[in-house]
Scaffold this motif. Structure first.
Motif, mmCIF file in Angstrom:
data_model
loop_
_atom_site.group_PDB
_atom_site.id
_atom_site.type_symbol
_atom_site.label_atom_id
_atom_site.label_comp_id
_atom_site.label_asym_id
_atom_site.label_seq_id
_atom_site.Cartn_x
_atom_site.Cartn_y
_atom_site.Cartn_z
ATOM 1 N N SER A 96 0.701 -1.140 0.044
ATOM 2 C CA SER A 96 -0.104 -0.139 -0.192
ATOM 3 C C SER A 96 0.844 1.140 -0.043
ATOM 4 O O SER A 96 1.836 1.241 0.776
ATOM 5 N N ILE A 97 0.432 2.165 -0.712
ATOM 6 C CA ILE A 97 1.116 3.718 -0.747
ATOM 7 C C ILE A 97 0.838 4.360 0.568
ATOM 8 O O ILE A 97 1.469 5.456 0.736
ATOM 9 N N ALA A 98 -0.106 3.923 1.221
ATOM 10 C CA ALA A 98 -0.523 4.657 2.424
ATOM 11 C C ALA A 98 -0.295 4.065 3.717
ATOM 12 O O ALA A 98 -0.748 4.336 4.768
ATOM 13 N N GLU A 99 1.018 3.578 3.730
ATOM 14 C CA GLU A 99 1.566 2.866 5.062
ATOM 15 C C GLU A 99 2.025 4.368 5.800
ATOM 16 O O GLU A 99 3.566 4.399 5.591
ATOM 17 N N ILE A 100 1.436 4.743 6.663
ATOM 18 C CA ILE A 100 2.035 6.124 7.295
ATOM 19 C C ILE A 100 3.206 5.779 8.236
ATOM 20 O O ILE A 100 3.925 6.802 8.454
ATOM 21 N N ASN A 101 3.457 4.629 8.562
ATOM 22 C CA ASN A 101 4.417 4.460 9.374
ATOM 23 C C ASN A 101 5.850 4.274 8.714
ATOM 24 O O ASN A 101 6.951 4.084 9.182
ATOM 25 N N LEU A 102 5.714 4.163 7.271
ATOM 26 C CA LEU A 102 6.903 4.005 6.347
ATOM 27 C C LEU A 102 7.130 5.139 5.641
ATOM 28 O O LEU A 102 7.962 5.051 4.655
ATOM 29 N N HIS A 103 6.166 6.267 5.452
ATOM 30 C CA HIS A 103 6.309 7.193 4.403
ATOM 31 C C HIS A 103 7.580 8.048 4.411
ATOM 32 O O HIS A 103 8.156 8.407 3.498
ATOM 33 N N ASP A 104 8.647 7.845 5.661
ATOM 34 C CA ASP A 104 9.909 8.330 5.463
ATOM 35 C C ASP A 104 10.818 7.654 5.000
ATOM 36 O O ASP A 104 12.062 7.882 4.602
ATOM 37 N N ARG A 105 10.526 6.312 4.472
ATOM 38 C CA ARG A 105 11.579 5.364 3.938
ATOM 39 C C ARG A 105 10.782 4.242 2.967
ATOM 40 O O ARG A 105 11.204 3.281 2.861
ATOM 41 N N ASP A 106 9.669 4.753 2.395
ATOM 42 C CA ASP A 106 8.894 3.894 1.524
ATOM 43 C C ASP A 106 9.512 4.082 -0.178
ATOM 44 O O ASP A 106 9.120 4.993 -0.894
ATOM 45 N N LEU A 107 10.605 3.373 -0.395
ATOM 46 C CA LEU A 107 11.258 3.581 -1.487
ATOM 47 C C LEU A 107 10.610 3.057 -2.829
ATOM 48 O O LEU A 107 10.497 3.927 -3.997
ATOM 49 N N ALA A 108 9.690 1.974 -2.627
ATOM 50 C CA ALA A 108 8.991 1.703 -3.886
ATOM 51 C C ALA A 108 7.853 2.544 -4.268
ATOM 52 O O ALA A 108 7.433 2.745 -5.333
ATOM 53 N N ASN A 109 7.359 3.112 -3.260
ATOM 54 C CA ASN A 109 6.119 4.253 -3.433
ATOM 55 C C ASN A 109 6.536 5.401 -3.379
ATOM 56 O O ASN A 109 6.402 6.207 -4.574
ATOM 57 N N VAL A 110 6.509 6.207 -2.265
ATOM 58 C CA VAL A 110 6.869 7.508 -2.174
ATOM 59 C C VAL A 110 8.225 7.905 -2.652
ATOM 60 O O VAL A 110 7.804 9.102 -3.298
#
Length: 492
Positions: free
Chosen positions: A136-150
């Motif tokens: 999911s692109i909405a994993e708020i716990n990972l937004h600072d390290r979401d390489l594949a999405n954000v």
């Protein structure tokens, strides 16, 4: 520079890989230079390329795009191996084994730089890059390290196509919730949404689509019907949980008493289970994923699949008594890669896998083979000449596939070689390092024929089928059900 479209999802297993593959083939059919990309993939279903390993979906998408698969298509690959640890592969090369915290603390910047550089190389060589997100692109716990999405959306300056699966219900809540939770700058990049896996009357969705568009300003560009083009699965979510039994394939409508069952132990760390998909599509063949503790009473053949951690999965089978039941089984048995290693007499230097300090692990003992592990990893596409022995008796010719494994297996007694320089076979048991064995018609036909013969069941006549190219079927889902106009893609 290329136009990058990020195919992001509201969750895992919503159809991102199929949509991305369909887009790649759709554009390639129109002479658009297109390449797939997934900055970071977590999967034990991998394929070999000249530069190393990539996730199966990017391999498939490259084939759909008509380009040679390369590590640039999936520059960061994480292969889970149990206990919260994964093998990290950058640009096709193994870096080491890390828990999540160690990866983020020690290698996150390296992974980000690797992904950026790979995207830049692709962008200089192609008109369009179809990037696939992860989960999911909405994993708020990972937004600072979401390489594949954000991060991909940002460094690739990508437009985003948001994919949501209606099969499990709650599709509009998933779409609205996702848009609410993504970072604002990423939210502004969402050009449209696609609803997948729909069954029934399309018009019944219209009120919901209208309200969703009014609430969010994001257009729904398509509703894709439920269809399986036949592309390999990437995620283990497609399999039953460990401890449960599930049958894959309906045998093309062949009656149960005229069908055979191929039992596959559902290993805790199973990998490359896509090896079994070609069998599940055969008339009269049902592939049953069974718990390690299950009986083999209703099995007509057994296939031991690959494993990301052969030693621990071997222990799981042994502890469940599976080895005793397999040794008493009198039908065809095939072991693929890690499954081949398990079928042998022993594994030495086993501590290389990081599963304790044991040097010697007893195998299942069905083949006179000993495997010695080492740090070196074999990753290559191969061709083999079939010798037509054991469960593949009657087969001949050349087969192709790939090898991804650690360890070298040596014959310790009398056994035939099923292929030139690879594997071991007795009358009813065969082991090989060759993944994609059953993709080859000659090997698959021989195994199916011998399984029916062993079971005393007549081989059903194969139904006449129109040629069905899975890439073209995926492209057809896009062509017939998605409005690509708002995405600004070239259409020559």
């Amino acid at each position: 520079m290329a136009h990058t479209l990020l195919v992001a999802g509201t969750a895992s297993h919503v159809g991102k890989s199929t949509v991305a593959a369909g887009l790649c083939r759709y554009l390639a059919d129109r002479a658009v230079s297109v390449a797939p990309f997934k900055a970071q993939n977590m999967s034990n279903n991998a394929r070999a390329t000249p530069g190393g390993e990539v996730g199966v979906s990017q391999y498939v998408q490259a084939r759909a795009a008509g380009v040679a698969p390369s590590t640039d298509h999936n520059p960061v690959l994480l292969k889970p191996r149990g206990d919260g640890e994964s093998q990290l592969i950058l640009d096709g090369e193994v870096v080491g084994h890390f828990e999540a915290r160690g990866y983020y603390d020690e290698h996150w910047e390296d992974a980000l730089d690797t992904a950026r550089a790979a995207h830049d190389r692709l962008a200089r060589s192609h008109d369009v890059i179809v990037a696939e997100g992860a989960g999911s692109i909405a994993e708020i716990n990972l937004h600072d390290r979401d390489l594949a999405n954000v991060e991909t959306a940002r460094f690739a300056d990508a437009d985003i196509l948001l994919v949501a699966d209606i099969e499990r219900g709650g599709v509009f809540a998933s779409l609205v919730g996702t848009l609410e939770l993504v970072p604002e700058d990423v939210r502004e990049r969402v050009a449209g949404a696609v609803i997948t896996k729909f069954r029934g009357d399309r018009s019944l969705l219209d009120p919901g689509i209208e309200e969703f568009e009014d609430r969010t300003g994001v257009p729904v560009l398509g509703v894709v019907p439920y269809d399986d083009p036949g592309l390999p699965e990437e995620d283990s979510v497609a399999l039953p949980p460990v401890g449960e039994r599930a049958v894959v394939g309906d045998g093309d409508g062949v009656a149960d008493d005229e069908s055979v069952t191929v039992a596959v132990p559902r290993l805790p760390r199973i990998s490359n289970f896509t090896d079994l998909q070609p069998l599940a599509r055969e008339p009269g063949v049902r592939v049953a994923y069974v718990p390690p503790g299950a009986t083999l009473d209703d099995a007509d053949a057994v296939v031991l699949p690959g494993s990301k951690n052969t030693v621990d999965d071997l222990r799981a089978l042994t502890d469940a008594g599976f080895g005793d039941r397999l040794r008493a089984f009198d039908g065809p048995v095939v072991g693929l890669c890690g499954g081949y290693q398990m079928l042998g007499e022993a594994i030495t230097n086993a501590a290389v896998e990081g599963t304790g300090d044991a040097d010697h692990i007893e195998g299942l003992g069905l083949l006179p083979v000993t495997t010695a592990f080492s740090e070196a990893k074999t990753v290559e596409h191969v061709e083999r000449t079939l010798n037509g022995v054991g469960p593949l008796s009657g087969a001949s010719g050349t087969v192709e596939g790939y090898e991804i494994h650690m360890g070298d297996s040596k014959l310790t007694g009398g056994a035939a070689r099923p292929f030139d320089s690879d594997g071991a076979a007795t009358d009813s048991v065969l082991g090989t390092y060759l993944h994609d064995l059953f993709v080859n018609d000659t090997a698959r036909d021989a195994f199916v024929r011998n399984t029916f013969e062993s079971a005393g069941i007549a081989l059903p006549e194969a139904p006449e089928r129109a040629d069905s190219d899975p890439y073209e079927r995926a492209a057809g889902l896009i062509r017939d059900h998605v409005d690509l106009g708002p995405l600004g893609l070239p259409d020559r």
